[in-house]
Write an enzyme that holds these catalytic residues in place. Structure first.
Site, mmCIF file in Angstrom:
data_model
loop_
_atom_site.group_PDB
_atom_site.id
_atom_site.type_symbol
_atom_site.label_atom_id
_atom_site.label_comp_id
_atom_site.label_asym_id
_atom_site.label_seq_id
_atom_site.Cartn_x
_atom_site.Cartn_y
_atom_site.Cartn_z
ATOM 1 N N LYS A 54 0.846 -1.205 0.000
ATOM 2 C CA LYS A 54 0.000 0.000 0.000
ATOM 3 C C LYS A 54 0.878 1.252 0.000
ATOM 4 O O LYS A 54 0.606 2.225 -0.716
ATOM 5 C CB LYS A 54 -0.921 0.005 1.226
ATOM 6 C CG LYS A 54 -2.089 -0.966 1.065
ATOM 7 C CD LYS A 54 -2.861 -1.205 2.349
ATOM 8 C CE LYS A 54 -3.856 -2.343 2.151
ATOM 9 N NZ LYS A 54 -4.515 -2.787 3.372
ATOM 10 N N GLN A 98 -4.787 -1.339 9.590
ATOM 11 C CA GLN A 98 -4.672 -2.682 9.015
ATOM 12 C C GLN A 98 -5.244 -3.723 9.986
ATOM 13 O O GLN A 98 -4.865 -3.770 11.150
ATOM 14 C CB GLN A 98 -3.187 -2.979 8.718
ATOM 15 C CG GLN A 98 -2.950 -4.299 8.027
ATOM 16 C CD GLN A 98 -3.538 -4.339 6.613
ATOM 17 O OE1 GLN A 98 -3.387 -3.413 5.826
ATOM 18 N NE2 GLN A 98 -4.234 -5.425 6.291
ATOM 19 N N ASP A 121 -11.436 2.830 3.795
ATOM 20 C CA ASP A 121 -11.756 1.396 3.723
ATOM 21 C C ASP A 121 -13.270 1.183 3.658
ATOM 22 O O ASP A 121 -13.724 0.086 3.321
ATOM 23 C CB ASP A 121 -11.228 0.688 4.981
ATOM 24 C CG ASP A 121 -10.007 -0.174 4.703
ATOM 25 O OD1 ASP A 121 -9.759 -0.487 3.530
ATOM 26 O OD2 ASP A 121 -9.321 -0.528 5.672
#
Ligand code: NAD
Length: 297
Positions: A54, A98, A121
């Site tokens: 990422k 994460q 997200d």
């Protein structure tokens, strides 16, 4: 019939290129780069790989990447303080924590602490709610990526029968919602569904998001169906192999002879996820500056 292979890798590369161009335009318009903050708690090897890729992709797209690595014994309060600081930081447009978090930290509480306008997200209940009622917010990256592949291949999805296998909050449910918004007729199948082969057999579109290697068999599929395989499963190593092969939730070899189009694993849905994360971050940046995001994102 031999299915068309839906090349998610190539599609994702084009999306990343567009994001890169628009990120450049954003920098000019706003006088700063768009920024993504990624928080990693602990040393889970898979998470470390994801966070590294990422970071690389964010920088390659011309955006700022802020990495926050915290030790596995970090307590929830410390993490919440960091999230609050990132919420207030004007250089940060997107915040991604994460998952999974170490045992003892309540993931839902951490997601709830992220500002919904920086929740790239799309996991915050506010964004799930916005998706449910058709307001613009952030949609989880993997299902949004699947939707892009589907509309690219099929165009208008109105009236098509779609079966989503799996009902998780990050894939199955938002996927079904997106298909519903596109006027498909949807069925969500899950671990308690009776006669899954018959349910799958009526679908023009099958999205498999279960996490069971090659569970969906070729003879379940309607001829010509479009198959999106979200699953990522590693088989046990065959003799002479160090690591087993990666396969999806669909029997790819068999399904190729029956489906109209299918995503491979790897190289299908997987590459879309990071590309959509970059896209969501840039959309957040435009919105945070009070600017209209470009239409082709
Ligand atoms: P999950 O474990 O949260 O959900 C799995 C779902 O499958 C559940 O809703 C369950 O009801 C359903 N299920 C389980 N057994 C079933 C059965 N026998 N028949 C029908 N349904 C059944 O998983 P998830 O997070 O939604 O992920 C699903 C898969 O997608 C995993 O393989 C994961 O690795 C993969 N994934 C890939 C990406 C990507 O970027 N490509 C992103 C997210 C998840």
């Amino acid at each position: 019939m031999t299915a068309e292979i839906i090349d998610g890798k190539a599609f994702a590369a084009k999306l990343r290129e567009r994001v890169g161009e628009q990120a450049h335009a954003f920098t000019k318009a706003a006088g700063r780069k768009a920024g993504l903050a990624v928080v990693l708690v602990g040393e889970d090897p898979a998470s470390q790989v994801y966070v590294r890729s990422k970071h690389r992709a964010t920088v390659a797209a011309g955006m700022e990447s802020y990495e926050h690595r915290l030790s596995a014994d970090t307590d929830a309060t410390e993490l919440l303080v960091l999230v609050e600081r990132l919420n207030k930081d004007n250089a940060v447009d997107g915040i991604l924590v994460q998952l999974p978090l170490p045992d003892g930290i309540d993931e839902q509480a951490v997601i709830a602490a992220i500002s919904p306008d920086k929740d790239v997200d799309g996991f915050h209940v506010t964004n799930a709610g916005r998706l449910a009622v058709g307001q613009s917010g952030f949609v989880p990256c993997t299902p949004l990526g699947c939707m892009m592949l589907l509309t690219d291949r099929l165009g208008d999805l109105s009236g098509l029968e779609a079966v989503v296998i799996g009902r998780s909050n990050i894939v199955g449910k938002p996927m079904a919602q997106l298909l519903l918004d596109a006027n498909a007729t949807i069925t969500i199948a899950h671990s308690r569904t009776k006669d899954l082969p018959a349910v799958v057999g009526r679908a023009d579109i099958v999205v498999a998001a279960v996490g069971r290697a090659e569970m969906v068999k070729a003879d379940w599929l309607k001829d010509g169906a479009t198959v999106i395989d979200v699953g990522i499963n590693r088989l046990p190593p065959a003799e002479g192999e160090e690591k087993g092969r990666l396969v999806g939730d669909v029997d790819y070899a068999g399904a190729k002879a029956r489906a109209g189009a299918i995503t491979p694993v790897p190289g299908g849905v997987g590459p879309m996820t990071i590309a959509v994360l970059l896209r969501n971050t840039l959309v957040a940046a435009y919105r945070n500056e009070g600017l209209e995001p470009p239409e082709d994102l």
